[in-house]
Design a protein around this motif. Sequence first.
Motif, mmCIF file in Angstrom:
data_model
loop_
_atom_site.group_PDB
_atom_site.id
_atom_site.type_symbol
_atom_site.label_atom_id
_atom_site.label_comp_id
_atom_site.label_asym_id
_atom_site.label_seq_id
_atom_site.Cartn_x
_atom_site.Cartn_y
_atom_site.Cartn_z
ATOM 1 N N VAL A 67 2.735 0.868 1.717
ATOM 2 C CA VAL A 67 3.009 2.200 1.175
ATOM 3 C C VAL A 67 2.474 3.277 2.114
ATOM 4 N N ARG A 68 1.304 3.042 2.686
ATOM 5 C CA ARG A 68 0.684 4.043 3.546
ATOM 6 C C ARG A 68 1.457 4.276 4.855
ATOM 7 N N LYS A 69 2.357 3.377 5.209
ATOM 8 C CA LYS A 69 3.168 3.587 6.409
ATOM 9 C C LYS A 69 4.123 4.769 6.244
ATOM 10 N N THR A 70 4.484 5.073 4.995
ATOM 11 C CA THR A 70 5.497 6.104 4.752
ATOM 12 C C THR A 70 5.088 7.164 3.746
ATOM 13 N N SER A 71 3.968 6.985 3.041
ATOM 14 C CA SER A 71 3.645 7.885 1.939
ATOM 15 C C SER A 71 2.141 8.115 1.828
ATOM 16 N N SER A 72 1.778 9.327 1.398
ATOM 17 C CA SER A 72 0.378 9.651 1.122
ATOM 18 C C SER A 72 0.119 9.761 -0.375
ATOM 19 N N VAL A 73 1.026 9.198 -1.198
ATOM 20 C CA VAL A 73 0.871 9.249 -2.651
ATOM 21 C C VAL A 73 -0.498 8.687 -3.062
ATOM 22 N N PRO A 74 -1.199 9.311 -4.005
ATOM 23 C CA PRO A 74 -2.473 8.747 -4.474
ATOM 24 C C PRO A 74 -2.274 7.351 -5.061
ATOM 25 N N ILE A 75 -3.113 6.417 -4.653
ATOM 26 C CA ILE A 75 -3.061 5.040 -5.146
ATOM 27 C C ILE A 75 -4.373 4.725 -5.842
ATOM 28 N N GLY A 94 -6.355 2.266 2.328
ATOM 29 C CA GLY A 94 -5.724 3.534 2.000
ATOM 30 C C GLY A 94 -5.713 3.899 0.538
ATOM 31 N N ALA A 95 -6.378 3.098 -0.317
ATOM 32 C CA ALA A 95 -6.449 3.447 -1.732
ATOM 33 C C ALA A 95 -7.319 4.686 -1.923
ATOM 34 N N ASP A 96 -7.041 5.430 -2.994
ATOM 35 C CA ASP A 96 -7.802 6.643 -3.277
ATOM 36 C C ASP A 96 -8.889 6.430 -4.314
ATOM 37 N N ASP A 97 -8.767 5.405 -5.125
ATOM 38 C CA ASP A 97 -9.755 5.147 -6.160
ATOM 39 C C ASP A 97 -9.647 3.680 -6.555
ATOM 40 N N TYR A 98 -10.685 3.173 -7.223
ATOM 41 C CA TYR A 98 -10.749 1.753 -7.583
ATOM 42 C C TYR A 98 -11.340 1.653 -8.981
ATOM 43 N N VAL A 99 -10.554 1.177 -9.927
ATOM 44 C CA VAL A 99 -10.983 1.046 -11.315
ATOM 45 C C VAL A 99 -11.084 -0.439 -11.641
ATOM 46 N N THR A 100 -12.266 -0.872 -12.051
ATOM 47 C CA THR A 100 -12.499 -2.285 -12.331
ATOM 48 C C THR A 100 -12.099 -2.632 -13.762
ATOM 49 N N LYS A 101 -11.344 -3.702 -13.917
ATOM 50 C CA LYS A 101 -10.984 -4.199 -15.245
ATOM 51 C C LYS A 101 -12.163 -4.964 -15.837
ATOM 52 N N PRO A 102 -12.370 -4.893 -17.152
ATOM 53 C CA PRO A 102 -11.658 -4.036 -18.111
ATOM 54 C C PRO A 102 -12.147 -2.596 -18.002
#
Length: 227
Positions: A67-75, A94-102
Amino acid sequence: MIKVLVVEDDAQLVRALRINLEARKFGVETTAEGNTATRLAVMRRPDVVLLDLGLPDMDGIDVIREVRKTSSVPILVLSARHTSEEKIRALDAGADDYVTKPFSMDELLARLRAAVRRREAPAPSEEPALIETADFTVDLVAKKVRRSDRTVRLTPTEWHILEILITNPGRLISQTKLLLDVWGPTYSEHTNYLRVYMAQLRRKLEADPSHPRYLITEPGMGYRFEG
């Protein structure tokens, strides 16, 4: 309407996400496959991507890189992988945030809204619109960075950090302030996030990332931009 692409193979979680997001007027599209997600990120141009790392056809880290090759969308990563190493791998990809399950739905929605704000936040009007160095140029209005006559692609989080530093030239910005301004109060101790993102910015902007000229670290204190 804010469009959210949900990339998740847990049907029960997908259903819960769809119900909660649509109730708050988000547009929702879902897929359980990484390959489909990379195509949808280009074709549908979502405003935010919620991404599970454990997909049936490919690893979520590889989805981020594609995704990061073509887009800067927040991930925003949603994952049961909770080690620091996994989080750093995702952020470095290139992720913007990381939410741990649960996770709680309220927390996820708060982080999603924060990601959207980072993407849409206007540049401070009192600052110069164009900041030039010997190696790169930053256009605060267009939110673009150019280096050697080419555009440098930054993620929304990378841009937010750079914008804070570059609009305060010479000023030491503490680690705590950067974490609060970019990620929010729940991240006030996550200094590893800053190390990852500063390393990424230096790779993209500095002539010699191991000996930075512009993005300076004050050990144990914070960071500053030297023009």
